[in-house]
Enzyme design. Structure first.
Site, short mmCIF file in Angstrom:
data_model
loop_
_atom_site.label_atom_id
_atom_site.label_comp_id
_atom_site.label_asym_id
_atom_site.label_seq_id
_atom_site.Cartn_x
_atom_site.Cartn_y
_atom_site.Cartn_z
CB CYS A 93 -5.68 -3.84 -8.25
SG CYS A 93 -4.69 -3.68 -6.48
CG HIS A 190 -8.43 -7.02 -5.96
ND1 HIS A 190 -8.02 -7.62 -7.33
CD2 HIS A 190 -7.18 -6.62 -5.52
CE1 HIS A 190 -6.84 -7.47 -7.43
NE2 HIS A 190 -6.21 -6.65 -6.67
N1 GLN Z 1 1.33 -5.33 -6.84
C1 GLN Z 1 0.18 -4.12 -6.76
C2 GLN Z 1 0.22 -3.52 -5.46
O1 GLN Z 1 0.56 -4.03 -4.50
C3 GLN Z 1 -1.02 -4.47 -7.15
C4 GLN Z 1 -1.55 -5.58 -6.55
C5 GLN Z 1 -3.00 -6.09 -6.79
O2 GLN Z 1 -3.24 -6.31 -8.05
N2 GLN Z 1 -3.64 -6.71 -5.88
O3 GLN Z 1 0.34 -2.30 -5.19
#
Ligand code: GLN
Length: 244
Positions: A93, A190
């Site tokens: 992510c 994730h």
């Molecule tokens: N900040 C990034 C987004 O919202 C990644 C978020 C995350 O790692 N869940 O796209």
């Protein structure tokens, strides 16, 4: 045999328990009688990539990514050299987005490592949040997980991690998720990516062992019947449904 896993910046890139992927790698090595060690690096620590066999870069909020990006600029050349030499990386992510050239947000542009030629733009309206199911060439069972990202990632004509069966994936449009570059996997999946998808875990472990010991490695099989049954059930349940 022994593998050393480097966890980059768990103090900042620590969303949704991405560190569980490390425990999965350690356990699957230990079950096979292979030693495993993890080194956690905080933002100010020196990273010696020559002592690492696998690197995990987890997810983070835009604010945390902004903080990490300053430090990544300083280690970029060593990180890139590690990747070009076949070093194994799992980037999830926010960490996945940071592998690319940049991530443009309303607050400004977050510079990435430019290790892979991809980029990310913040979505205008909604976040892409849902279960996700993929087919990936790295696993003969469906890959299942959960995604939660505002960014839309564009990988051009490079090799994706998987084809989206259900969910949004890289940009909600292309039908693909993540990227595979050399021994790097970048993905929006994730949390328990590796515990739920043991073949992806074993792919990373074999690549790391082959690079370190310079021979092809056949990992002893483990009983993954439960994961196979669960993922096949999830695949059948979600196939043909529309995420948004
Ligand atoms: N900040 C990034 C987004 O919202 C990644 C978020 C995350 O790692 N869940 O796209």
């Amino acid at each position: 045999m022994k593998l050393t896993i480097g966890h980059l910046y768990p103090d900042l890139l620590n969303l949704y328990g991405d560190r569980g992927n490390i425990q999965c790698m350690m356990k699957r090595l230990q079950w096979r009688g292979i030693e495993a060690e993890t080194i956690e690096f905080e933002i100010q620590d020196e990273v010696d990539f020559s002592e690492l066999d696998i690197v995990l870069l987890g997810g983070g909020s835009d604010r945390e990514q902004m903080l990490v990006c300053e430090r990544l600029k300083e280690i970029r050349d060593d990180f890139k050299a590690y990747v070009e030499d076949g070093g194994v990386v799992l980037a999830v992510c926010g960490g996945y987005q940071l592998l690319g050239t940049h991530y443009s947000t309303d607050q400004g542009v977050i510079e990435g490592l430019s290790i892979v030629d991809i980029y990310t733009e913040q979505g205008k309206d909604y976040r892409l949040i849902d279960n996700i199911v993929l087919e990936s060439e790295l696993s003969d069972m469906p890959v299942v997980g959960f995604e939660n990202h505002g960014g839309r990632t564009y990988i051009k004509d490079q090799k994706p991690f998987g084809k989206v069966i259900y969910g949004s994936g890289n940009d909600g449009q292309s039908g693909y998720e993540g990227i595979i570059y050399k021994n790097v996997i970048g993905t929006y999946l994730h949390g328990p990516l590796l515990p739920k998808n043991p073949q992806i875990c074993d792919h990373l472990l074999s690549k790391a062992l082959e690079r370190k010991y310079k021979k092809s490695i056949e990992l002893a099989p483990l009983d993954d019947t439960e994961e196979r049954e669960a993922n096949t059930y999830i695949y059948q349940r979600f196939k043909g449904k529309v995420s948004r």
